[in-house]
Structure formats: structure tokens, C-alpha cells
Design an enzyme around this catalytic site. Structure first.
Site, short mmCIF file in Angstrom:
data_model
loop_
_atom_site.label_atom_id
_atom_site.label_comp_id
_atom_site.label_asym_id
_atom_site.label_seq_id
_atom_site.Cartn_x
_atom_site.Cartn_y
_atom_site.Cartn_z
N CYS A 45 0.85 -1.19 0.00
CA CYS A 45 0.00 0.00 0.00
C CYS A 45 0.89 1.24 0.00
CB CYS A 45 -0.85 -0.05 1.27
SG CYS A 45 -1.78 1.42 1.64
N HIS A 46 0.36 2.35 -0.48
CA HIS A 46 1.16 3.58 -0.51
C HIS A 46 1.62 3.97 0.88
CE1 HIS A 46 2.31 7.27 -2.80
NE2 HIS A 46 2.51 7.65 -1.55
N THR A 47 0.87 3.59 1.89
CA THR A 47 1.26 3.94 3.26
C THR A 47 2.55 3.23 3.67
OG1 THR A 47 -1.07 4.24 3.79
CG2 THR A 47 0.44 4.09 5.65
N HIS A 67 0.86 -4.17 5.93
CA HIS A 67 -0.34 -4.12 6.78
C HIS A 67 -1.58 -4.54 6.01
CE1 HIS A 67 -0.14 -0.30 4.64
NE2 HIS A 67 -1.45 -0.22 4.79
N GLU A 68 -1.37 -5.25 4.90
CA GLU A 68 -2.51 -5.65 4.04
C GLU A 68 -2.34 -7.15 3.75
OE1 GLU A 68 -2.70 -3.80 0.00
OE2 GLU A 68 -4.31 -2.57 0.84
N CYS A 97 -11.46 -3.91 20.08
CA CYS A 97 -11.41 -4.63 21.37
C CYS A 97 -12.79 -4.80 21.99
CB CYS A 97 -10.48 -3.88 22.33
SG CYS A 97 -11.22 -2.38 23.01
N CYS A 100 -13.30 -0.54 24.67
CA CYS A 100 -12.79 0.81 24.93
C CYS A 100 -13.83 1.85 24.54
CB CYS A 100 -11.49 1.03 24.14
SG CYS A 100 -11.72 1.29 22.38
N CYS A 103 -14.59 1.77 20.77
CA CYS A 103 -15.35 0.60 20.32
C CYS A 103 -16.79 0.67 20.80
CB CYS A 103 -14.69 -0.68 20.84
SG CYS A 103 -13.18 -1.10 19.95
N CYS A 111 -10.06 2.34 17.55
CA CYS A 111 -10.02 1.55 18.79
C CYS A 111 -8.78 2.02 19.55
CB CYS A 111 -9.92 0.07 18.49
SG CYS A 111 -9.50 -0.96 19.92
N ARG A 115 -3.36 1.36 20.81
CA ARG A 115 -2.84 2.30 19.81
C ARG A 115 -1.46 2.86 20.19
NH1 ARG A 115 -0.75 4.71 16.74
NH2 ARG A 115 -1.41 5.88 14.89
N CYS A 174 -6.80 -3.41 3.82
CA CYS A 174 -6.57 -1.97 3.77
C CYS A 174 -7.25 -1.28 2.59
CB CYS A 174 -5.07 -1.63 3.80
SG CYS A 174 -4.86 0.15 3.98
N ARG A 369 -2.68 -2.64 -7.22
CA ARG A 369 -2.05 -3.33 -6.09
C ARG A 369 -1.17 -4.46 -6.61
NH1 ARG A 369 -2.59 0.21 -2.99
NH2 ARG A 369 -3.49 0.18 -0.89
P1 NAD Z 1 -1.36 5.06 -5.02
O1 NAD Z 1 0.05 5.58 -5.01
O2 NAD Z 1 -1.65 3.74 -5.57
O3 NAD Z 1 -2.32 6.10 -5.81
C1 NAD Z 1 -2.13 7.49 -5.70
C2 NAD Z 1 -2.72 8.10 -6.97
O4 NAD Z 1 -2.67 9.53 -6.87
C3 NAD Z 1 -1.94 7.73 -8.25
O5 NAD Z 1 -2.85 7.32 -9.25
C4 NAD Z 1 -1.25 9.05 -8.66
O6 NAD Z 1 -1.12 9.20 -10.08
C5 NAD Z 1 -2.24 10.07 -8.11
N1 NAD Z 1 -1.65 11.39 -7.86
C6 NAD Z 1 -0.45 11.67 -7.28
N2 NAD Z 1 -0.28 13.01 -7.21
C7 NAD Z 1 -1.40 13.59 -7.72
C8 NAD Z 1 -1.83 14.93 -7.93
N3 NAD Z 1 -1.07 15.98 -7.56
N4 NAD Z 1 -3.05 15.14 -8.49
C9 NAD Z 1 -3.83 14.11 -8.87
N5 NAD Z 1 -3.48 12.81 -8.72
C10 NAD Z 1 -2.27 12.56 -8.15
O7 NAD Z 1 -1.85 5.17 -3.51
P2 NAD Z 1 -2.96 4.31 -2.69
O8 NAD Z 1 -2.35 3.04 -2.17
O9 NAD Z 1 -4.23 4.28 -3.49
O10 NAD Z 1 -3.14 5.29 -1.41
C11 NAD Z 1 -3.61 6.60 -1.64
C12 NAD Z 1 -3.46 7.44 -0.37
O11 NAD Z 1 -4.33 6.93 0.65
C13 NAD Z 1 -2.06 7.44 0.24
O12 NAD Z 1 -1.83 8.71 0.84
C14 NAD Z 1 -2.18 6.38 1.36
O13 NAD Z 1 -1.22 6.61 2.38
C15 NAD Z 1 -3.58 6.66 1.83
N6 NAD Z 1 -4.29 5.58 2.52
C16 NAD Z 1 -5.09 5.95 3.56
C17 NAD Z 1 -5.87 5.00 4.21
C18 NAD Z 1 -6.77 5.44 5.34
O14 NAD Z 1 -7.23 4.58 6.10
N7 NAD Z 1 -7.08 6.70 5.48
C19 NAD Z 1 -5.83 3.65 3.81
C20 NAD Z 1 -5.00 3.30 2.70
C21 NAD Z 1 -4.24 4.29 2.06
N1 AHE Z 2 1.56 6.70 11.64
C1 AHE Z 2 0.93 7.51 10.61
C2 AHE Z 2 -0.58 7.26 10.58
C3 AHE Z 2 -1.13 7.72 9.27
C4 AHE Z 2 -2.58 7.34 9.10
O1 AHE Z 2 -3.45 8.19 9.09
N2 AHE Z 2 -2.86 6.02 8.97
C5 AHE Z 2 -4.21 5.60 8.65
C6 AHE Z 2 -4.15 4.30 7.88
S1 AHE Z 2 -3.26 4.40 6.40
C7 AHE Z 2 -3.35 2.74 5.88
O2 AHE Z 2 -2.76 2.61 4.62
C8 AHE Z 2 -5.06 5.35 9.85
O3 AHE Z 2 -6.01 4.59 9.79
N3 AHE Z 2 -4.75 5.98 10.96
C9 AHE Z 2 -5.55 5.73 12.15
C10 AHE Z 2 -4.60 5.68 13.30
O4 AHE Z 2 -5.05 5.35 14.40
O5 AHE Z 2 -3.42 6.00 13.05
C11 AHE Z 2 1.21 8.97 10.84
O6 AHE Z 2 1.26 9.72 9.84
O7 AHE Z 2 1.38 9.34 12.01
ZN ZN Z 3 -2.78 0.89 3.63
#
Ligand code: NAD
Ligand code: AHE
Ligand code: ZN
Length: 374
Positions: A45-47, A67-68, A97, A100, A103, A111, A115, A174, A369
Site C-alpha cells: 500500500c502507498h502507506t 499491513h494488508e 477490542c 474501549c 469501540c 479503537c 494504539r 486496507c 495493487r
Molecule cells: P497510489 O500511489 O496507488 O495512488 C495514488 C494516486 O494519486 C496515483 O494514481 C497518482 O497518479 C495520483 N496522484 C499523485 N499526485 C497527484 C496529484 N497531484 N493530483 C492528482 N493525482 C495525483 O496510492 P494508494 O495506495 O491508493 O493510497 C492513496 C493514499 O491513501 C495514500 O496517501 C495512502 O497513504 C492513503 N491511505 C489511507 C488510508 C486510510 O485509512 N485513510 C488507507 C489506505 C491508504
Molecule cells: N503513523 C501515521 C498514521 C497515518 C494514518 O493516518 N494512517 C491511517 C491508515 S493508512 C493505511 O494505509 C489510519 O487509519 N490511521 C488511524 C490511526 O489510528 O493511526 C502517521 O502519519 O502518524
Molecule cells: Zn494501507
């Protein structure tokens, strides 16, 4: 094996910005309230890249990322009764859990139980189960799936249908669950509405899938990679705008294109500038913008307060708003009933020793992916 240390292979992140390194590691047995998993598959994942690049304030090195994942229970620690060796499981970076404050609240899927230790890269007792070359190695997001075996808290795991292919449903750990849930749970997209999604990676296209399921009339993809439009169509993207091809700010382009703005926008990139654009492209009076993208500490979003005063709502979402242990087995069932796309998100498969390729094709925009088979 349950009480023995397991020696196996892992892709270790020794330092930020360095490629992962294939190493032999030792994985200690699960302590009370923990589960050791034989990992069979994991998405990238991008994260994972965000933390590997040193942008994550909770990123600690050396660590095992990932994490996936999907795998089988190898052994359980004392007191773990809801799982048994052989169960098919998905690790969960947002635990559940059931006990908490979070939850017990219907308002969040977060949760709080573990954390703080999870963010410190250790198990709930404050120690790591991983060593490599005599050094302790940190856990990541409570999962660490880039290893043939991992240890997680009993709160950070759920049992899934043993018929489900783990090298596909690992992605429900994820990205797919996150985007799909953001559309359904966080934004609650309504039939006939207009939507714009920034970032057409796995997360953004899973949002599109949720919007289509909710009957959105228009799902506009916004990405700087033109290849993403074709790639997005099977997931429900109906139109595509590339900001690089526009002379004017994207907010103006989209507001004109949609008679005043979008009912819903989503940012799935992690860029505070596109987060602003996504908010300001929302319709006055009712537009809702949901942030999924992860931006580093120190990054801040901004907009004129007037944007909110005149009715736009800015919100965020973690793991699609799903209460994890309740939802993931159901999402697996939905996939098994062919009501949720998962296979279509898998672009590449790699063996563990080619995991750096998975990061490369993601950065090159060539992959939704990649799944690493262990
Ligand atoms: P990815 O790298 O597969 O996709 C990102 C997309 O954004 C690509 O298609 C890229 O071309 C596009 N992009 C990059 N810069 C851009 C711009 N300036 N304008 C328009 N498009 C642009 O990433 P992913 O795995 O799909 O994850 C996407 C984001 O979500 C990441 O920041 C990741 O950390 C985050 N994420 C968050 C959660 C959550 O729970 N909130 C879960 C998973 C991933
Ligand atoms: N440690 C990172 C957390 C960034 C973040 O927001 N993580 C998301 C999941 S991304 C999965 O690909 C999230 O769910 N956060 C909830 C949590 O409890 O962190 C930072 O930037 O500090
Ligand atoms: Zn992720």
C-alpha cells in the site's frame, strides 16, 4: 511449534529511503493475548512507502512493514479463545477490542486499546517479537505482514471464510475496504449525486466502486496520470480530468463542469494542496469532502473559513470507517458472493524477494495493487 521461536524470511526496512532487504529473522512465540500467523500473501500500500520514505512520525527503524495481509493462525498465546491454529485470518491495523471508549461509540471505527504501543512499533507489553542478526526489529501498524510469520494482538485479527483466496482478500485488509467504506460509511453517497475523486490508485478506485454501488450519477476521476482514466472505468469512473491539462485551477474547472460543484469529493493522494482543491470543488450549501490521503506530520490543510461557513463539510476517514473485526469477514463474504470487486485490483504478483519491485511499479503508476506471495 507454538512455543518455539520460528526462523524465517522477511523483507526488513533497515533505514528510511533504503530498499527492503531480504533477511532471516526470528519470530518469538505469541505471548498471552497474542496470535502468531503464517503469512501467505500481502498487498503493498502507498502507506508502506510513506513510512519507508521516512515521512511517518511513527516510523521506527529497523522494522518489518506491511499491513494488508492474509494467512493462517500458526499458534495462539494464553487466553486466546476465538482463534485456533489453521484458521484463515486477516490482520487489522485498526483493532477492535469491543471494550474501549471508541469501540463502544457508534461514531467511530477507531479503537484505543493498543494504539500507543502499536504506534511505538511494539506489542502491548512494550516489547518486539522480531529479531534479526541479534537486533530487535520493530513491528508496523500492529501487522508487519512483510514476513513469513508475524505476531499480532488478538484484537488486531479476524477470521475469514476459509474458501476465500487469501492472495486476494488480503487487499480487504486496507486499500479496498478503505475506499469502499469511505463512500458508504463516511460520506454516505446518495443516489443520483455527483462525485469527484482525486488519486485513482487502489483507494480512489475503491471509492469509485462504492459510489457506483450507491447510484452516483457522475464519478469524475482526477489524476495527473492519463493512464488512470482507462484503468478507472471498470471501477465506475465515468469522466476524467487531468489537472496538468488545465490552464485554470481545478476548482473552477469542476465547478463549471458540475453546475456549481460536486455533492461529494474524496482525496486519495495525501497532498494538502489537492485536499484544498477537493474541498473547494464541493457544492455550496451541502458538498462533503472526505480526506483519505495520509500527509506527514507538519503538513497542514488550509482554506477560507467562508468555504465551511457556506455549507461545505470537510471530514476524514480511517479504514473506510469500518469497525474492523465486525466488517472484514462480511466484506470477504460480499466478495465471495461476487458483489464486491477484489481480483480486478491485483495488477502484479511478486515473490517476497522481489518486493522492492512492488514499490517501484506503484511509484511508476503502473500498479493498482501488487500482491506479494510468501
Ligand atoms: P497510489 O500511489 O496507488 O495512488 C495514488 C494516486 O494519486 C496515483 O494514481 C497518482 O497518479 C495520483 N496522484 C499523485 N499526485 C497527484 C496529484 N497531484 N493530483 C492528482 N493525482 C495525483 O496510492 P494508494 O495506495 O491508493 O493510497 C492513496 C493514499 O491513501 C495514500 O496517501 C495512502 O497513504 C492513503 N491511505 C489511507 C488510508 C486510510 O485509512 N485513510 C488507507 C489506505 C491508504
Ligand atoms: N503513523 C501515521 C498514521 C497515518 C494514518 O493516518 N494512517 C491511517 C491508515 S493508512 C493505511 O494505509 C489510519 O487509519 N490511521 C488511524 C490511526 O489510528 O493511526 C502517521 O502519519 O502518524
Ligand atoms: Zn494501507
Amino acid at each position: 511449534l507454538g512455543s518455539k521461536v520460528i526462523t524465517c524470511r522477511a523483507a526488513v526496512a533497515w533505514a528510511p529511503k533504503e530498499p527492503l532487504s531480504l533477511e532471516t529473522v526470528e519470530v518469538a512465540p505469541p505471548k498471552a493475548g497474542e496470535v502468531r500467523i503464517k503469512v501467505l500473501a500481502t498487498g503493498v500500500c502507498h502507506t508502506d512507502a510513506y513510512t519507508l520514505n521516512g515521512h511517518d512520525p511513527e516510523g521506527l527503524f529497523p522494522c518489518i512493514l506491511g499491513h494488508e495481509g492474509g494467512g493462517l493462525v500458526e499458534s495462539v498465546g494464553e487466553g486466546v479463545t476465538h482463534l485456533a491454529p489453521g484458521d484463515h485470518v486477516v490482520p487489522l491495523y485498526i483493532p477492535q477490542c469491543y471494550d474501549c471508549k471508541f469501540c463502544k461509540s457508534p461514531k467511530t471505527n477507531l479503537c484505543g486499546r493498543i494504539r500507543s504501543t502499536q504506534g511505538a512499533g511494539v506489542m502491548p507489553d512494550g516489547t518486539s517479537r522480531f529479531t534479526c542478526k541479534g537486533k530487535s526489529v520493530f513491528h508496523f501498524m500492529g501487522c508487519s505482514t512483510f514476513c513469513e510469520y508475524t505476531v499480532v494482538s488478538e484484537f488486531s485479527i479476524c477470521k475469514v471464510d476459509p474458501e476465500a483466496p487469501l492472495d486476494k482478500v488480503c487487499l480487504l485488509g486496507c486499500g479496498i475496504s478503505t475506499g469502499y467504506g469511505a463512500a458508504l460509511n463516511t460520506a454516505d453517497v446518495q443516489p443520483g449525486s455527483s462525485v469527484a475523486i482525486w488519486g485513482l490508485g487502489a483507494v480512489g478506485l475503491a471509492v469509485a466502486m462504492g459510489c457506483r454501488e450507491r447510484g452516483a450519477a457522475r464519478v469524475i476521476g482526477v489524476d495527473i496520470n492519463p493512464d488512470k482514466f482507462e484503468a478507472g472505468k471498470p471501477f465506475g469512473i465515468t469522466e476524467f480530468v487531468n489537472p496538468k491539462e488545465q490552464e485554470r485551477p481545478i476548482q473552477q474547472v469542476l465547478t463549471e463542469l458540475t453546475d456549481g460543484g460536486l455533492d461529494y469529493t474524496f482525496e486519495c493522494i495525501g497532498n494538502v494542496h489537492t485536499m484544498r482543491a477537493a474541498l473547494e470543488s464541493c457544492h455550496k450549501g451541502w458538498g462533503v469532502s472526505t480526506i483519505l490521503g495520509v500527509a506527514a506530520a507538519g503538513q497542514e490543510i488550509s482554506t477560507r473559513p467562508f468555504q465551511l461557513v457556506t455549507g461545505r463539510v470537510w471530514k476524514g476517514c480511517a479504514f473506510g470507517g469500518w469497525k474492523s473485526r465486525d466488517a472484514v469477514p462480511q466484506l470477504v463474504q460480499k466478495y465471495m458472493q461476487k458483489k464486491l470487486m477484489v481480483d480486478e485490483f491485483v495488477t502484479f504478483n511478486f515473490p517476497l524477494d522481489q518486493i522492492n519491485e512492488a514499490f517501484k511499479v506503484m511509484h511508476e503508476g503502473k500498479a493498482l495493487r501488487s500482491v506479494v506471495n510468501l
